[in-house]
Scaffold this motif. Structure first.
Motif, PDB file in Angstrom:
ATOM      1  N   ASN A   1     -29.179 -36.242  58.039  1.00  0.00           N
ATOM      2  CA  ASN A   1     -29.955 -35.077  58.469  1.00  0.00           C
ATOM      3  C   ASN A   1     -31.340 -35.524  58.920  1.00  0.00           C
ATOM      4  OD1 ASN A   1     -28.228 -32.820  58.210  1.00  0.00           O
ATOM      5  ND2 ASN A   1     -28.324 -33.020  55.977  1.00  0.00           N
TER       6      ASN A   1
ATOM      7  N   LYS B   1     -28.741 -28.663  64.539  1.00  0.00           N
ATOM      8  CA  LYS B   1     -28.307 -28.864  63.154  1.00  0.00           C
ATOM      9  C   LYS B   1     -29.513 -28.782  62.215  1.00  0.00           C
ATOM     10  CE  LYS B   1     -26.355 -30.450  59.325  1.00  0.00           C
ATOM     11  NZ  LYS B   1     -25.861 -31.757  58.984  1.00  0.00           N
TER      12      LYS B   1
ATOM     13  N   SER C   1     -26.932 -29.757  50.575  1.00  0.00           N
ATOM     14  CA  SER C   1     -26.885 -30.965  49.725  1.00  0.00           C
ATOM     15  C   SER C   1     -28.191 -31.109  48.929  1.00  0.00           C
ATOM     16  CB  SER C   1     -26.609 -32.214  50.570  1.00  0.00           C
ATOM     17  OG  SER C   1     -27.513 -32.341  51.643  1.00  0.00           O
TER      18      SER C   1
HETATM   19  C1  KPL Z   1     -25.707 -27.658  55.611  1.00  0.00           C
HETATM   20  C2  KPL Z   1     -24.808 -28.847  55.542  1.00  0.00           C
HETATM   21  C3  KPL Z   1     -23.795 -28.662  54.447  1.00  0.00           C
HETATM   22  C4  KPL Z   1     -24.053 -28.921  56.842  1.00  0.00           C
HETATM   23  O1  KPL Z   1     -23.427 -30.106  57.079  1.00  0.00           O
HETATM   24  C5  KPL Z   1     -25.639 -30.086  55.333  1.00  0.00           C
HETATM   25  O2  KPL Z   1     -25.867 -30.848  56.255  1.00  0.00           O
HETATM   26  C6  KPL Z   1     -26.249 -30.417  54.028  1.00  0.00           C
HETATM   27  O3  KPL Z   1     -26.113 -29.654  53.077  1.00  0.00           O
HETATM   28  O4  KPL Z   1     -26.896 -31.484  53.951  1.00  0.00           O
END
Ligand code: KPL
Ligand code: NDP
Length: 312
Positions: free
Chosen positions: A105, A188, A259
């Motif tokens: 992320n 995202k 997460s």
């Molecule tokens: C929101 C989610 C589950 C989507 O992939 C995500 O990226 C995370 O929780 O880190």
């Protein structure tokens, strides 16, 4: 054509997507460490969840990047604080032609990786999944989506990116190529920052967050601020994208949380400085107000290094 795919970090993301590919017959090498590595060496990597249970044999795991030997592609799937450490280790593989793709992320991984790796080795990546290491050797997919998006940063549909997405055909997860991967990464990010800020600050899953007027407004405002920062950085996000994502949040399983919520409730370190913290930091640099993200970052600040010690 089969590519040899190395996955650094065999946790929720790396274990899930790498493990599904390995279980479908792909040429995969998972790099793991610690108790997780020991458990996989003893019993294989067990993947459980709504899409079916599989076990990846111990032969698919190695204890270090050096032990990978050769790879066409490396997926980086460690927490964000480990990115630069892993990037340094990946230099020989990247210099011998491996593409390096972050599935992490955040919107700053490209900068972190390019400090140590050749620019031409980098591909952009995004993943959607909710998966965790439930116990050493076991990754649990908590349902909902399982999707990968890959792209060249200059938008070309290169042979390597098309082949990479094709690896997951028939393996379970959906995988596609984007010609605008930077926007995909930011889209995202908008959703993730909203979900992580709201579910972690409220300490409840999305069902509770979206059902209460106050926390629903927090979720929307956090995403709107993130869109504003992205647009100020020149990313072509639709001005109404946050509202569209709120509608998407209404379709998620009610027990779903980010997460980061899992990390908070398990006393782990948080990626907060790269999520709401980054929105606040980038917003300050660009003159974009981010009061909601700044407040979330401040409220959760005592937990960033793990559960705080009891005040003495
Ligand atoms: C929101 C989610 C589950 C989507 O992939 C995500 O990226 C995370 O929780 O880190
Ligand atoms: N979990 C999820 O549902 C999702 C997570 N993401 C993102 O993906 C990234 C990874 O998160 P997640 O999968 O949850 O993380 P996890 O903690 O589940 O997995 C990361 C694993 O990598 C290991 N690791 C770290 N450095 C190394 C190394 N040098 N060599 C070998 N193994 C290493 C960690 O070991 P150790 O525990 O010892 O540090 C851990 O086992 C994050 O950026 C996250 O935000 C994105 C979408 C969904």
């Amino acid at each position: 054509m089969d590519m040899r795919v190395a996955v650094v970090g065999a946790g929720g993301v790396g274990g899930y997507f790498g493990g599904r590919l390995a279980a479908a017959g792909g040429d995969v090498m998972l790099v793991a460490r610690g108790r997780h590595l020991e458990a996989i060496r003893a019993n294989g990597l067990s993947i459980r969840g709504a899409a079916g249970d599989v076990t990846v044999p111990p032969g698919a795991v190695v204890p270090s990047v050096d032990a990978v030997g050769r790879a066409d592609v490396v997926l980086v799937a460690v927490k964000l604080w480990d990115t630069e450490d892993v990037a340094r280790q990946l230099r020989p593989l990247a210099e011998s032609g491996a593409a390096v793709v972050s599935l992490q992320n955040g919107v700053e991984t490209r900068e972190a990786l390019r400090r140590h790796l050749p620019e031409e080795s980098l591909l952009g990546g995004v993943c959607y999944v909710s998966a965790v290491i439930e116990q050493p050797g076991v990754v649990v997919h908590r349902g909902g989506f399982q999707k990968l998006v890959f792209g060249e940063y200059d938008g070309r549909r290169s042979e390597r990116v098309v082949e990479l997405a094709a690896q997951w055909a028939g393996a379970g997860p959906e995988a596609e190529v984007s010609t605008d991967i930077t926007r995909m990464i930011w889209e995202k990010f908008v959703f993730l920052v909203g979900l992580s800020a709201a579910t972690t600050a409220v300490r409840q899953p999305i069902g509770v967050v979206r059902g209460d007027a106050g926390s629903r407004a927090l979720l929307l405002d956090v995403m709107r601020e993130t869109v504003a920062v992205g647009r100020a950085r020149g990313v072509a996000l639709d001005p109404s994208f946050a509202d569209e994502r709120l509608a998407f949040c209404d379709t998620l399983p009610p027990d779903m949380a980010a997460s980061m919520h899992h990390d908070l409730t398990h006393g782990n370190r948080l990626e907060l400085p790269w999520l709401s913290g980054a929105v606040a930091r980038l917003g300050a640099e660009l003159g974009v107000p981010t009061p909601r993200n700044s407040t979330v970052a401040d409220i959760l600040s005592p937990y960033v290094q793990g559960a705080p010690a009891t005040a003495g």
